[in-house]
Design a protein around this motif. Structure first.
Motif, PDB file in Angstrom:
ATOM      1  N   TYR A   1       5.713 -20.915   1.612  1.00 57.47           N
ATOM      2  CA  TYR A   1       4.638 -19.964   1.874  1.00 57.47           C
ATOM      3  C   TYR A   1       4.766 -18.810   0.897  1.00 57.47           C
ATOM      4  CZ  TYR A   1       2.003 -16.054   3.308  1.00 57.47           C
ATOM      5  OH  TYR A   1       1.117 -15.001   3.242  1.00 57.47           O
ATOM      6  N   GLY A   2       3.684 -18.392   0.293  1.00 59.92           N
ATOM      7  CA  GLY A   2       3.707 -17.201  -0.558  1.00 59.92           C
ATOM      8  C   GLY A   2       2.463 -16.359  -0.349  1.00 59.92           C
ATOM      9  N   GLY A   3       2.645 -15.027  -0.396  1.00 56.70           N
ATOM     10  CA  GLY A   3       1.522 -14.104  -0.315  1.00 56.70           C
ATOM     11  C   GLY A   3       1.828 -12.909   0.560  1.00 56.70           C
ATOM     12  N   GLY A   4       1.889 -11.725  -0.065  1.00 65.63           N
ATOM     13  CA  GLY A   4       1.939 -10.473   0.676  1.00 65.63           C
ATOM     14  C   GLY A   4       3.207 -10.196   1.454  1.00 65.63           C
ATOM     15  N   ILE A   5       4.255 -10.939   1.238  1.00 64.97           N
ATOM     16  CA  ILE A   5       5.506 -10.630   1.936  1.00 64.97           C
ATOM     17  C   ILE A   5       6.073  -9.359   1.324  1.00 64.97           C
ATOM     18  CG2 ILE A   5       7.890 -11.409   2.304  1.00 64.97           C
ATOM     19  CD1 ILE A   5       6.763 -14.128   2.911  1.00 64.97           C
ATOM     20  N   HIS A   6       6.314  -8.330   2.183  1.00 64.71           N
ATOM     21  CA  HIS A   6       6.693  -7.028   1.628  1.00 64.71           C
ATOM     22  C   HIS A   6       7.811  -6.333   2.381  1.00 64.71           C
ATOM     23  CE1 HIS A   6       3.501  -6.327   4.579  1.00 64.71           C
ATOM     24  NE2 HIS A   6       4.166  -5.219   4.862  1.00 64.71           N
ATOM     25  N   ASP A   7       8.318  -6.927   3.459  1.00 66.02           N
ATOM     26  CA  ASP A   7       9.418  -6.282   4.173  1.00 66.02           C
ATOM     27  C   ASP A   7      10.142  -7.311   5.037  1.00 66.02           C
ATOM     28  OD1 ASP A   7       7.622  -6.747   6.234  1.00 66.02           O
ATOM     29  OD2 ASP A   7       7.227  -4.627   6.644  1.00 66.02           O
ATOM     30  N   TYR A   8      11.118  -6.837   5.783  1.00 63.32           N
ATOM     31  CA  TYR A   8      11.902  -7.734   6.644  1.00 63.32           C
ATOM     32  C   TYR A   8      10.984  -8.499   7.610  1.00 63.32           C
ATOM     33  CZ  TYR A   8      15.307  -9.333  10.084  1.00 63.32           C
ATOM     34  OH  TYR A   8      16.049 -10.123  10.937  1.00 63.32           O
ATOM     35  N   ASP A   9      10.093  -7.770   8.289  1.00 59.63           N
ATOM     36  CA  ASP A   9       9.300  -8.392   9.360  1.00 59.63           C
ATOM     37  C   ASP A   9       8.351  -9.465   8.856  1.00 59.63           C
ATOM     38  OD1 ASP A   9      10.553  -6.797  11.185  1.00 59.63           O
ATOM     39  OD2 ASP A   9       8.920  -5.325  11.346  1.00 59.63           O
TER      40      ASP A   9
ATOM     41  N   HIS B   1       8.025  -6.667  -8.636  1.00 57.33           N
ATOM     42  CA  HIS B   1       7.516  -5.850  -9.740  1.00 57.33           C
ATOM     43  C   HIS B   1       7.023  -4.490  -9.251  1.00 57.33           C
ATOM     44  CE1 HIS B   1       7.876  -9.356 -12.310  1.00 57.33           C
ATOM     45  NE2 HIS B   1       7.265 -10.063 -11.380  1.00 57.33           N
ATOM     46  N   ASP B   2       6.521  -4.421  -8.000  1.00 57.45           N
ATOM     47  CA  ASP B   2       5.944  -3.171  -7.494  1.00 57.45           C
ATOM     48  C   ASP B   2       6.987  -2.268  -6.827  1.00 57.45           C
ATOM     49  OD1 ASP B   2       3.574  -4.205  -8.351  1.00 57.45           O
ATOM     50  OD2 ASP B   2       2.838  -4.754  -6.358  1.00 57.45           O
ATOM     51  N   GLU B   3       7.877  -2.857  -6.048  1.00 57.45           N
ATOM     52  CA  GLU B   3       8.828  -2.047  -5.258  1.00 57.45           C
ATOM     53  C   GLU B   3      10.270  -2.203  -5.706  1.00 57.45           C
ATOM     54  OE1 GLU B   3       7.781   0.091  -2.986  1.00 57.45           O
ATOM     55  OE2 GLU B   3       5.694  -0.555  -3.177  1.00 57.45           O
ATOM     56  N   GLY B   4      10.630  -3.393  -6.198  1.00 54.58           N
ATOM     57  CA  GLY B   4      11.976  -3.558  -6.724  1.00 54.58           C
ATOM     58  C   GLY B   4      12.921  -4.351  -5.837  1.00 54.58           C
ATOM     59  N   VAL B   5      14.168  -4.398  -6.294  1.00 52.77           N
ATOM     60  CA  VAL B   5      15.140  -5.332  -5.718  1.00 52.77           C
ATOM     61  C   VAL B   5      15.598  -4.973  -4.295  1.00 52.77           C
ATOM     62  CG1 VAL B   5      15.986  -6.233  -7.913  1.00 52.77           C
ATOM     63  CG2 VAL B   5      17.067  -4.204  -6.939  1.00 52.77           C
ATOM     64  N   ASP B   6      15.603  -3.689  -3.931  1.00 50.06           N
ATOM     65  CA  ASP B   6      16.031  -3.363  -2.564  1.00 50.06           C
ATOM     66  C   ASP B   6      15.032  -3.931  -1.561  1.00 50.06           C
ATOM     67  OD1 ASP B   6      18.262  -2.093  -3.513  1.00 50.06           O
ATOM     68  OD2 ASP B   6      17.365  -0.085  -3.467  1.00 50.06           O
ATOM     69  N   ALA B   7      13.768  -3.816  -1.890  1.00 50.98           N
ATOM     70  CA  ALA B   7      12.723  -4.374  -1.014  1.00 50.98           C
ATOM     71  C   ALA B   7      12.836  -5.895  -0.964  1.00 50.98           C
ATOM     72  CB  ALA B   7      11.342  -3.946  -1.517  1.00 50.98           C
ATOM     73  N   VAL B   8      13.124  -6.512  -2.091  1.00 49.60           N
ATOM     74  CA  VAL B   8      13.270  -7.971  -2.112  1.00 49.60           C
ATOM     75  C   VAL B   8      14.454  -8.380  -1.235  1.00 49.60           C
ATOM     76  CG1 VAL B   8      13.792  -9.987  -3.552  1.00 49.60           C
ATOM     77  CG2 VAL B   8      12.155  -8.270  -4.357  1.00 49.60           C
TER      78      VAL B   8
END
Ligand SMILES: CC(C)=CCC/C(C)=C/CC/C(C)=C/CC/C(C)=C/COP(=O)(O)OP(=O)(O)O
Ligand SMILES: O=P(O)(O)OC[C@@H](O)CO
Ligand SMILES: [Mg+2]
Length: 240
Positions: free
Chosen positions: A189-197, A216-223
């Protein structure tokens, strides 16, 4: 036969046309805990940009796969673990189902078939460049999505089914429907995943989640947070 992606929970997709966040390196990306890197995007991808990312990521332990968006950008490089070649099951133009593939095979001799695999995409965000590019028919119910997934696995022997909402968070019900329709094939699944939840929620439905723009937008900590969400979802499913 077993395939490496059967053990993946989290994939990071690197767009060679986009930069990392200031101060971050490809080493940082490889240290997020992600299981694999897919290198690809749809717009303005050149061979030179692809090469640069392959070179920078191949020093680390994470497997790297090229996901070419057209035959012209495929890189012949031993550093790659393989090629994940998309085919778009709900494209209106057959070029994106088999046409590009035929052209590729026609112009390249000596393809490395052992390292070449396909991903059966079902593209569902009408606003995404990939939907526009392939003229995808994105108006699909959960039942339609499940049926596409089953056709891909059972009739076309696809080993990876990819529910793609590139750029926006999708409908977990449709992702779940695709998962329920599959026997052994792996669901991405891919699309819009942006945090733990969001990683946790989609991780409960898909076998592996793909994170793209966030890097690219938020960086490695978010990933890294999304890696944790995806891994926790899998751990919970295994414990059940
Ligand atoms: C036969 C060969 C070698 C290639 C053909 C490959 C095909 C069929 C490509 C179709 C398009 C596709 C599914 C590309 C995969 C990459 C992808 C989905 C990138 C994400 O797209 P967006 O996020 O919409 O685009 P940007 O991020 O570039 O805006
Ligand atoms: O960029 P995002 O929205 O995370 O999507 C990831 C990936 O599925 C794109 O092909
Ligand atoms: Mg993108």
């Amino acid at each position: 036969m077993s395939y490496p992606w059967e053990d993946w929970d989290h994939i990071t997709k690197i767009d060679p046309d986009k930069d990392l966040v200031d101060g971050e390196t490809f080493e940082d990306v490889c240290e997020t805990g992600t299981d694999a890197l897919e290198i690809g995007g749809t717009l303005d991808i050149t061979e030179e940009k692809m090469e640069r990312v392959i070179e920078a990521t191949s020093k680390y332990d994470v497997p790297i796969y090229q996901e070419p968006s057209n035959p012209g950008v495929v890189i012949d490089d031993d550093a790659l673990d393989g090629y994940l070649i998309p085919t778009v099951f709900n494209a209106s133009d057959s070029f994106w189902i088999t046409g590009a593939h035929k052209e590729w095979v026609r112009i390249e001799d000596g393809l490395d078939w052992d390292r070449t695999h396909t991903e059966a995409y079902i593209v569902l965000n009408p606003e995404s460049s990939v939907a526009e590019y392939t003229d995808a028919d994105t108006d699909q119910s959960a039942e339609d999505v499940a049926s596409f997934a089953r056709v891909a696995e059972k009739m076309f022997g696809q080993r990876i089914i990819y529910v793609e909402y590139s750029g926006t968070y999708g409908d977990p019900e449709k992702v779940g429907a695709a998962h329920d329709a599959l026997d052994d094939a792996t669901l991405f699944y891919g699309g819009g995943i942006h945090d733990y939840d969001t990683a946790y929620e989609m991780g409960q439905h898909a076998d592996a989640v793909v994170v793209g723009n966030l890097l690219h937008d938020e960086g490695v900590d978010a990933v890294r947070e999304t890696v944790e969400g995806a891994k926790d979802a899998t751990a919970e499913l295994v414990a059940e």
